[in-house]
Design an enzyme around this catalytic site. Sequence first.
Site, short mmCIF file in Angstrom:
data_model
loop_
_atom_site.label_atom_id
_atom_site.label_comp_id
_atom_site.label_asym_id
_atom_site.label_seq_id
_atom_site.Cartn_x
_atom_site.Cartn_y
_atom_site.Cartn_z
N HIS A 1 31.18 -0.44 -50.29
CA HIS A 1 30.69 -1.80 -50.04
C HIS A 1 29.91 -1.85 -48.73
CE1 HIS A 1 32.75 -3.87 -53.34
NE2 HIS A 1 33.56 -2.82 -53.26
N GLU B 1 28.20 -4.18 -47.56
CA GLU B 1 28.36 -5.51 -46.93
C GLU B 1 29.66 -5.62 -46.15
OE1 GLU B 1 28.95 -4.79 -50.03
OE2 GLU B 1 30.52 -6.06 -50.87
N CYS C 1 29.29 -0.89 -56.05
CA CYS C 1 30.59 -0.72 -56.71
C CYS C 1 30.42 -0.71 -58.23
CB CYS C 1 31.55 -1.80 -56.23
SG CYS C 1 33.27 -1.44 -56.59
#
Lengths: 256, 221
Positions: free
Chosen positions: B199, B201, B83
């Site tokens: 993202h 994750e 990001c």
Amino acid sequence: MGLAKRVIPCLDIDAGRVVKGVKFVDIRDAGDPVEVASKYDQQGADEITFLDITASSEGRQTIYALVEEVASQVFIPMTVGGGVRELDDVHRLLHAGADKVAVNTAAVHNPEFVREASNHFGVQCIVVAIDAKRVSDKSPLAWEVFTHGGRQPTGIDAIEWGQRMVDCGAGEILLTSMDRDGTRDGFDLELTRTMSNSVPVPIIASGGVGNLSHLVEGIIEGGADAVLAASIFHFGEHTILEAKQVMLEAGIEVRL
Amino acid sequence: MSLVAVVNFGTGNLRSVQKAIEHVADKRVRVVVTDNGSELAKADRVVFPGQGAIGTCLDAMEKRDLREIFYLILSSKPFLGICLGLQAMYKFSEEGGGVQCMGVLDGVVEHFSDGSGRDKFTDPATGGRLKVPHMGWNNVMQTQPHPLWCDIEQGQRFYFVHSYCVQSNDSSQLYGVTEYGKTFTAAGGRDNFFGVQFHPEKSQSAGLQLIKNFVSWDGSV
């Protein structure tokens, strides 16, 4: 191809358990939050929302451990709301593994709280939850903001409130119709559409989902960017995948 | 024993980045979340998630005297930006009135809006209104092969949440693009640096695969 409309199961949490009230009474136990969250993740949920409805302060502490446990097993975005009053509450939830924090009553008491929180943590993690009730059925339609889980009127116009919250830095609005919540009659589509047209940020429609075509309506007629539902998923009536297939057939972009 | 350092400037959610690495890596991999320069320097791999506003993020780096360490890492070991951790590597961002960034990659960071005001962003294809932030699951088209794309399908959906996006000026540094009213850089990199706008994750199995690829990446392309 393109950005998918999101399907978000919502888990109401009371002292560490998933519960679901029907019209705010008759709370039924719907299971262990970690197991339920994992199940929705596997079914293809796009995000998960936890609303902590625990009344006692000692019970409230359980939310942090719970968020941490879910975050170590479920790798999709997680929003947590309920009782968020101070920057430290936001910090603790984010630190535990929440991606977004939903603020409701505290924003009404102190709108600057939303500004401080979004300046500090970024607009992407501040969701403002608005509980709105119809106060005029004639044109122009109007809705009022309620707080304290829908019990307390504020005299604030819901649409103006949404715009003000975006000015303060809300990155998303979780919009619940108090008239529809728990009824299974579908979203208040006029409310959803009016809010969606009035603010630049994404809208999550909530309150009233009783069948899968209600989700389609929320997106197409309500102009919502995401749809949130609880009971139709909790008690095994429908899976997230079924919801997305119905949306896909209606021509909505979904993640499968 | 291998050490992965996650850069922490104090705000936002790093727990999920840490948990995701721990989830995919084997037991010999240790993950530290740190803002300590010597820990970053001795790590085998570094993840830079970036948080909040880009100006604040770069100030936080300056305040901790980490700029030199960052350049050292950028020239020496596998480095994943997420990001803002991608955006910060370009020359300039227009966020917050304009911020000079690290200048490692050639391109600029711009707001999604089409210039008609911050709150109006129309889709040129449909004329419909697009919401900002760009939030949710969108497709990433891989524009070049890369070790971090290993076992990830072309066009795979990942989770995004951002109001500013990168426009790359150098196609050799471009690894993936996404469409949201316009085409923007979803992944960019150079040598041992790879950065993603989404993202990983938070992007379920495809995201975990990318993190897994990173944990075993030797930094060569």
